[in-house]
Structure formats: C-alpha cells, structure tokens
Design an enzyme around this catalytic site. Structure first.
Site, mmCIF file in Angstrom:
data_model
loop_
_atom_site.group_PDB
_atom_site.id
_atom_site.type_symbol
_atom_site.label_atom_id
_atom_site.label_comp_id
_atom_site.label_asym_id
_atom_site.label_seq_id
_atom_site.Cartn_x
_atom_site.Cartn_y
_atom_site.Cartn_z
ATOM 1 N N TYR A 150 0.841 -1.202 0.000
ATOM 2 C CA TYR A 150 0.000 0.000 0.000
ATOM 3 C C TYR A 150 0.875 1.250 0.000
ATOM 4 C CZ TYR A 150 -3.631 3.291 1.145
ATOM 5 O OH TYR A 150 -4.464 4.370 1.105
ATOM 6 N N TYR A 160 -2.866 4.248 9.153
ATOM 7 C CA TYR A 160 -2.274 2.995 8.666
ATOM 8 C C TYR A 160 -1.223 2.479 9.651
ATOM 9 C CZ TYR A 160 -1.480 -0.417 4.944
ATOM 10 O OH TYR A 160 -1.401 -1.569 4.204
#
Ligand SMILES: NC(=O)c1ccc[n+]([C@@H]2O[C@H](COP(=O)([O-])OP(=O)(O)OC[C@H]3O[C@@H](n4cnc5c(N)ncnc54)[C@H](O)[C@@H]3O)[C@@H](O)[C@H]2O)c1
Length: 270
Positions: A150, A160
C-alpha cells in the site's frame, strides 16, 4: 474474461481468507487463465472453513502454513512440488496483519513486541517464503512472485499506523531478494500497490469508510477493485511481463500521481 495466459503454469496462493480477499479473487482468475494451484493460509484461517469453497472452485489442495514458521513453509513447498509433479512458476504473497492496529494502539505508543510480530507476518514473511523456495530450488526459471502493498510505504496515512513501516520493509525485501533471485534464476519479484479495498484486513484500518471514499475521489479512474487487482496479478505471473522485476507497481486508478482533483476541491469549498 477467459484467456490462456497461465496455461501450464503452477502456483501457490497465500492469503485467501474469504470471498472478499484479494487472494481469493486472484485464485479464481489464475484458475480461469489455465493455472494449476495450491492454496495456503494459517491454521486459524483454515478453521473458518471458507477456503474449502474456493479449493473446490479452483480444484486445488489446501496446505496449511503459518508464514512465520520455516518448517511450515518447507512442508508447503515440498508438498506443492509433489502435487504439481515439478517446480513452481508463481507465488502470490497476500498477507498482512498488524497487532497494534488490532489492539487499538496508536503509532506513537506501539507495543514493540507486537510490532516485531507485525513486521514478521507482514514483511519478513516474504523473505521467509523466498528463502524457502531458494533453499529448495523450488521455483522454475522466469518464475514470478508478487506481494501486495500500500502507498503508505511512501506517503503518510496516519491511521495505517505501523503497517506503513511493514510495507516499506516488504518493498525493500522485494528489491533485495529480487536482485539475488534474478541473478541466480531469472525469477522476478514485484509488489503491487493496491487501492484501498473492502476486505477483512482493509476494513481493520481506523476510518476506513472515509478513507476509501477519499481515495475514490482522488483517483481519475476511481479505486481499483480486488477483481481488477487479480487481473493485473495474472499479467505479472504470465510470460508477457518477463522483464519486470524489483518494482513497486501502483494499481490505484491514478491515485499515486494525482495532486488534487476537482471533486476534492469542490468538497473543500462546501
Ligand atoms: N484491503 C486493502 O485495502 C489493501 C490495500 C492495499 C494492500 N493490501 C494488502 O493486500 C494483502 C491481502 O489483504 P486483503 O485486503 O485481501 O485482506 P484479507 O484479510 O482477506 O487477507 C489477509 C490474509 O493474511 C493471512 N494471514 C495473516 N497472518 C498470517 C500468518 N501468520 N500466516 C499466513 N497467513 C496469514 C490471513 O489469514 C488472511 O488470509 C495484504 O498484504 C494487505 O496489506 C490490502
């Protein structure tokens, strides 16, 4: 869309948990493209039983392996080669897990023992998989290994959390092992940097709903779906991409190179 891009190829798919999983869709697409498969996941995921539906659909055996356990990985590769009657052509690493995210710790207060596990499961596991294949000489020449990543490896997405560091490490292992395997056996190793996608792992990220619609508005083509990702992965396993290795390939509808969009500006002006 059926094609024969993977006719005669044999591959291992890590990480199909349920039908939302990117690995699940990829297994279906690889099967459709003519590949023979082995499916694998951790014992706790196998206990859910969902994977057996996929196994039936793609006519593949399921061999359990915890990706942090070298004995499990050795057993997996040996059994896979036995099943295929030869070496392996491709591997999908579709694995991610953050203990600190799961337990609600913010980035500035992570627990380091959990962090070590996160990095092992989500990043060094790619090294472990490649190392096992390397030691057993389990991959055919021009084999292809793909791992999923990602964009938080390059840019900050606060929620995240420690997974950003895990993905940066995963991408680095891809380059470093990719170099070694390329020289030794012409095996290529790449990561696909995928749009946010509604899966079990994806939805674990705090504020995921807001996040996925922001990404949608920031991508000229919109977010790439799990199915789109599966199609892209098939091309990377095929002989049409033989000279691509050690790359981080953005598969995100243009998100990674977009500064701002009209839609986002309009939203800000409201
Ligand atoms: N969903 C997203 O928004 C998104 C975006 C970019 C990249 N990715 C990446 O895609 C990959 C696949 O995730 P997904 O979104 O399909 O979610 P998912 O939850 O369906 O898949 C994650 C898989 O990791 C497996 N796993 C966890 N610990 C393991 C262990 N110790 N041994 C073996 N397997 C283990 C799980 O059982 C599960 O099958 C991950 O690397 C994820 O970070 C996801």
């Amino acid at each position: 869309m059926s094609n024969n891009l993977l006719q005669g190829k044999k591959g291992i798919i890590f990480g199909a948990l349920d039908e939302k999983s990117i690995a699940w869709k990829t297994a279906l697409k690889c099967h459709e493209a003519g590949a023979q498969l082995v499916l694998t996941n951790a014992t706790v995921a196998l206990r859910m039983g969902e994977i057996n539906k996929l196994a039936e659909a793609v006519n593949a055996p399921v061999i359990g392996a915890d990706v942090t356990n070298m004995d499990d990985l050795k057993n997996l590769m040996e059994k896979s080669m036995e099943h295929f009657g030869g070496k392996i052509d491709f591997i999908l690493h579709s694995i991610g897990m953050s203990l600190n995210v799961r337990k609600g710790k913010s980035y500035t207060e992570i627990n380091y023992e959990w962090n070590t596990k996160t990095l092992d499961i989500s990043a060094m596991s790619l090294h472990r998989v490649l190392r096992t294949a390397w030691d057993l000489d389990a991959l055919n020449e021009w084999g292809s290994v793909v791992a999923l990543t990602y964009i938080a490896a390059q840019r900050v997405f606060p929620d995240y959390n420690e997974m950003a560091d895990a993905k940066a490490l995963l991408e680095s292992v891809t380059r470093s092992f990719g170099y070694n395997y390329g020289v030794r056996k012409k095996v290529r190793v790449n990561t696909i940097s995928q749009s946010p996608t509604r899966t079990t792992a994806g939805s674990g990220v705090k504020g995921f709903d807001g996040f996925i619609s922001f990404a949608e508005k920031m991508s000229p083509l919109g977010n790439a779906s799990a199915e789109d990702c599966a199609n892209y992965t098939v091309t990377l396993f095929s002989d049409l991409t033989r000279m691509v290795t050690m790359q981080n390939l953005f598969h995100d509808g243009g998100f990674s190179f977009t500064g701002v969009t009209k839609e986002v500006i309009e939203q800000m002006e409201k």
